[in-house]
Write an enzyme that holds these catalytic residues in place. Structure first.
Site, PDB file in Angstrom:
ATOM      1  N   LYS A  22       5.206  87.633  79.891  1.00  0.00           N
ATOM      2  CA  LYS A  22       6.643  87.384  79.739  1.00  0.00           C
ATOM      3  C   LYS A  22       6.919  86.588  78.471  1.00  0.00           C
ATOM      4  O   LYS A  22       7.789  86.955  77.669  1.00  0.00           O
ATOM      5  CB  LYS A  22       7.131  86.583  80.968  1.00  0.00           C
ATOM      6  CG  LYS A  22       8.465  85.886  80.780  1.00  0.00           C
ATOM      7  CD  LYS A  22       8.905  85.161  82.025  1.00  0.00           C
ATOM      8  CE  LYS A  22       8.494  83.714  82.124  1.00  0.00           C
ATOM      9  NZ  LYS A  22       9.236  82.774  81.296  1.00  0.00           N
ATOM     10  N   ASN A  23       6.169  85.502  78.288  1.00  0.00           N
ATOM     11  CA  ASN A  23       6.470  84.601  77.174  1.00  0.00           C
ATOM     12  C   ASN A  23       5.998  85.120  75.823  1.00  0.00           C
ATOM     13  O   ASN A  23       6.120  84.430  74.814  1.00  0.00           O
ATOM     14  CB  ASN A  23       5.914  83.199  77.454  1.00  0.00           C
ATOM     15  CG  ASN A  23       6.728  82.510  78.541  1.00  0.00           C
ATOM     16  OD1 ASN A  23       7.851  82.939  78.839  1.00  0.00           O
ATOM     17  ND2 ASN A  23       6.177  81.471  79.150  1.00  0.00           N
ATOM     18  N   ARG A  93      16.178  80.254  78.792  1.00  0.00           N
ATOM     19  CA  ARG A  93      15.810  79.341  77.702  1.00  0.00           C
ATOM     20  C   ARG A  93      15.465  80.135  76.435  1.00  0.00           C
ATOM     21  O   ARG A  93      15.765  79.732  75.319  1.00  0.00           O
ATOM     22  CB  ARG A  93      14.603  78.498  78.162  1.00  0.00           C
ATOM     23  CG  ARG A  93      13.910  77.673  77.101  1.00  0.00           C
ATOM     24  CD  ARG A  93      14.573  76.333  76.892  1.00  0.00           C
ATOM     25  NE  ARG A  93      13.872  75.539  75.885  1.00  0.00           N
ATOM     26  CZ  ARG A  93      14.343  74.424  75.376  1.00  0.00           C
ATOM     27  NH1 ARG A  93      15.497  73.940  75.768  1.00  0.00           N
ATOM     28  NH2 ARG A  93      13.663  73.760  74.476  1.00  0.00           N
ATOM     29  N   CYS A 117      14.747  77.480  83.338  1.00  0.00           N
ATOM     30  CA  CYS A 117      14.259  76.682  84.476  1.00  0.00           C
ATOM     31  C   CYS A 117      14.658  75.219  84.332  1.00  0.00           C
ATOM     32  O   CYS A 117      14.548  74.632  83.252  1.00  0.00           O
ATOM     33  CB  CYS A 117      12.737  76.744  84.557  1.00  0.00           C
ATOM     34  SG  CYS A 117      12.121  78.270  85.263  1.00  0.00           S
ATOM     35  N   ARG A 122      14.513  69.370  78.420  1.00  0.00           N
ATOM     36  CA  ARG A 122      14.412  70.542  77.555  1.00  0.00           C
ATOM     37  C   ARG A 122      15.445  70.541  76.405  1.00  0.00           C
ATOM     38  O   ARG A 122      16.272  71.447  76.277  1.00  0.00           O
ATOM     39  CB  ARG A 122      14.496  71.842  78.376  1.00  0.00           C
ATOM     40  CG  ARG A 122      13.534  71.849  79.535  1.00  0.00           C
ATOM     41  CD  ARG A 122      13.393  73.188  80.174  1.00  0.00           C
ATOM     42  NE  ARG A 122      12.459  74.040  79.459  1.00  0.00           N
ATOM     43  CZ  ARG A 122      12.246  75.315  79.764  1.00  0.00           C
ATOM     44  NH1 ARG A 122      12.912  75.878  80.727  1.00  0.00           N
ATOM     45  NH2 ARG A 122      11.355  76.017  79.092  1.00  0.00           N
ATOM     46  N   PRO A 123      15.366  69.520  75.553  1.00  0.00           N
ATOM     47  CA  PRO A 123      16.314  69.451  74.435  1.00  0.00           C
ATOM     48  C   PRO A 123      15.992  70.484  73.346  1.00  0.00           C
ATOM     49  O   PRO A 123      14.956  71.148  73.402  1.00  0.00           O
ATOM     50  CB  PRO A 123      16.099  68.034  73.894  1.00  0.00           C
ATOM     51  CG  PRO A 123      14.733  67.647  74.320  1.00  0.00           C
ATOM     52  CD  PRO A 123      14.403  68.419  75.558  1.00  0.00           C
ATOM     53  N   ASP A 125      16.532  69.469  69.940  1.00  0.00           N
ATOM     54  CA  ASP A 125      16.649  68.670  68.717  1.00  0.00           C
ATOM     55  C   ASP A 125      15.668  69.113  67.631  1.00  0.00           C
ATOM     56  O   ASP A 125      15.999  69.133  66.447  1.00  0.00           O
ATOM     57  CB  ASP A 125      16.454  67.180  69.048  1.00  0.00           C
ATOM     58  CG  ASP A 125      15.152  66.920  69.797  1.00  0.00           C
ATOM     59  OD1 ASP A 125      14.817  67.715  70.701  1.00  0.00           O
ATOM     60  OD2 ASP A 125      14.460  65.943  69.479  1.00  0.00           O
ATOM     61  N   ASP A 305       2.371  75.554  83.206  1.00  0.00           N
ATOM     62  CA  ASP A 305       2.892  76.643  84.039  1.00  0.00           C
ATOM     63  C   ASP A 305       1.968  76.958  85.222  1.00  0.00           C
ATOM     64  O   ASP A 305       2.384  77.620  86.169  1.00  0.00           O
ATOM     65  CB  ASP A 305       3.109  77.912  83.194  1.00  0.00           C
ATOM     66  CG  ASP A 305       4.204  77.716  82.149  1.00  0.00           C
ATOM     67  OD1 ASP A 305       5.005  76.773  82.298  1.00  0.00           O
ATOM     68  OD2 ASP A 305       4.250  78.490  81.184  1.00  0.00           O
ATOM     69  N   ARG A 398      12.256  86.492  88.050  1.00  0.00           N
ATOM     70  CA  ARG A 398      12.398  86.256  86.619  1.00  0.00           C
ATOM     71  C   ARG A 398      11.068  86.448  85.891  1.00  0.00           C
ATOM     72  O   ARG A 398      11.047  86.809  84.717  1.00  0.00           O
ATOM     73  CB  ARG A 398      12.898  84.831  86.351  1.00  0.00           C
ATOM     74  CG  ARG A 398      14.368  84.635  86.634  1.00  0.00           C
ATOM     75  CD  ARG A 398      14.781  83.238  86.253  1.00  0.00           C
ATOM     76  NE  ARG A 398      14.264  82.945  84.921  1.00  0.00           N
ATOM     77  CZ  ARG A 398      13.947  81.746  84.469  1.00  0.00           C
ATOM     78  NH1 ARG A 398      14.099  80.705  85.228  1.00  0.00           N
ATOM     79  NH2 ARG A 398      13.484  81.575  83.252  1.00  0.00           N
TER      80      ARG A 398
END
Ligand code: EPZ
Length: 419
Positions: A22-23, A93, A117, A122-123, A125, A305, A398
């Site tokens: 997936k990623n 995300r 998620c 989970r910024p 910046d 994960d 997902r």
């Protein structure tokens, strides 16, 4: 609304094939915007997150043709829109992965804060600092970021913190930027290396692939090409844990065990019996699991994960284990649900839990909090006595293709039913 109904304690055996990562596929779908030529992506998992990314691409004006269940051809020549759909972006995300290709190709992008998620702050910046380093101007207006540039300019950027999607985004920014870019303290995940190899085969000039320092010489054009998605290492590890807990001989195939070196060492320490081949892992249930200390880490360390399924495994180890989740401050709260099933887990702080094992688990009715925690609860239900019901399974869908079908073939009693 659908839920899983699981009757636990069935012995599992046989082969289970790992899907494409997936990623990895998600990022390559987004990267198709970097070129006006056709991009063919194979071994794409048939999961919700991929469908959302395809919807996002179509919303921008891309042509996405599905050749078969796991193969797509994308052409982004006719994209005219530079604003990412906020409703779809809130689901994913990885919607942030569309930002750099749009910026690199059109010099402008508008995007909302990404969803995904809920496992910590989970910024974004570092992404924003990165875009500024490439010479882009950023404004925040009406809950949208608006980024503009004439042409991205190569730069030297030091990641203050290792970030996977941050590294992938700035690599993409450098591909078509003017001049040379040096990225320092990059994430080293195999999905990033696979992506860079593909870019180089499409005309990019990337050096240091798979290392923490990456150098990129900007080029004028990225071509189309074919990307074969690498096997999903998180599925591989998850299925191995299922084999360790309920298998009488489970063979996980179509995988690349090299991507999980530290994970296998961890399993061996716990006492799991493994036979690791080039593209398979054979796992047998062990009757005596040892407690251990688990600490998540960036690649090649133990991936965060796989922390939730590992925690379930440790509820069955003889003694006291410690799980230290170093990446996310919100990724241990599902342990509360494991306690309702009979586990004995004490949360020391948001990053650490202590597990006293072994404990018998019993089926309960529960909701999946997020993708990986949802899968961990499903594993707990497989070893629990009695019936479990898991709601909010959109979260599991997902990331895992037809999970009930694949586990049923191993012998599990799991049904998808409408609520
Ligand atoms: C990727 O998320 C994966 N997602 C995650 O998988 C995975 O858990 C994570 O990497 C870590 O391995 C995708 O690839 C789509 P990060 P990502 O940026 O890139 C902080 C799954 O279940 N950070 O590497 O979003 C951040 O808060 C998902 O498949 C900043 O501070 O994670 C975290 O503490 C969940 N500022 C740390 O870095 C930033 O601008 C690492 O996160 C960006 C990140």
């Amino acid at each position: 609304m659908e839920k899983f109904v699981i009757c636990g304690k069935n012995p599992l055996s046989g082969e289970i094939a790992v899907a494409g990562a997936k990623n990895s596929a998600l990022k390559l779908l987004a990267a198709s915007i970097l070129t006006v030529e056709d991009c063919r992506i194979t071994n794409v998992p048939d999961i919700e997150d991929i469908q959302v990314m395809i919807d996002l691409l179509r919303d921008l004006g891309a042509k996405v043709e599905q050749k078969n269940r796991h193969e797509y051809i994308i052409n982004t020549k006719d994209i005219k829109k530079i604003e990412i759909n906020p409703v779809l972006a809130a689901k994913l995300r990885s919607s942030i992965m569309l930002v750099t290709p749009l910026l690199a190709r059109f010099g402008e992008v508008k995007f909302p804060y990404p969803g995904g998620c809920v496992i910590g702050k989970r910024p974004i910046d570092i992404f924003l600092d990165g875009f500024k380093a490439f010479g882009a101007e950023i404004k925040e207006e009406n809950n949208f970021f608006h980024i503009k540039t004439k042409r991205l300019k190569g730069c030297r950027f030091v990641f203050p913190w290792i970030t996977v999607t941050g590294t992938e985004s700035l690599i993409m920014a450098a591909l078509l930027a003017e001049g040379k870019t040096t990225l320092i303290n990059c994430a080293e995940e195999p999905e990033i290396a696979a992506m860079c190899d593909y870019f180089n085969s499409s005309g990019a000039r990337i050096k240091g692939i798979g290392n923490s320092t990456i150098e990129i010489e900007g080029v004028k054009k990225i071509s189309g090409g074919t990307f074969n998605t690498i096997p999903d290492r998180i599925e591989t590890g998850t299925f191995a844990i299922i084999g360790a807990l309920c298998g009488t001989g489970v063979k996980v195939v179509n995988c690349n065990p090299e991507h999980l070196a530290v994970f296998w060492e961890q399993l061996k320490k716990i006492g799991v019996k493994l036979d690791i081949g080039k593209d398979f892992v054979y796992i047998k249930k062990s009757n005596s699991l040892k407690p251990t200390e688990v600490r998540t880490h960036e690649y090649p360390g133990l991936t965060t994960d796989l922390q939730p399924p590992l925690t379930v495994l440790l509820t069955q180890a003889n003694g006291l284990s410690l799980v230290h989740e170093t990446i996310y401050e919100g990724r241990l709260f599902y342990t509360d649900i494991l306690n309702k099933m009979g586990a004995n887990i004490i949360m020391c702080d948001p990053h650490r839990v202590v597990i006293q094992g072994p404990t018998k688990l019993s089926g309960v009715t529960m909701e999946s909090p997020d993708l990986r925690a949802g899968m961990a609860l499903l594993i707990a239900a497989l070893i629990a006595s009695g019936k479990s019901e898991i709601g909010n399974i959109y979260q599991i869908d997902r990331g895992y293709e037809n999970i009930e079908g694949r586990l049923t073939r191993l012998g599990a009693n799991i049904k998808r039913v409408s609520k």
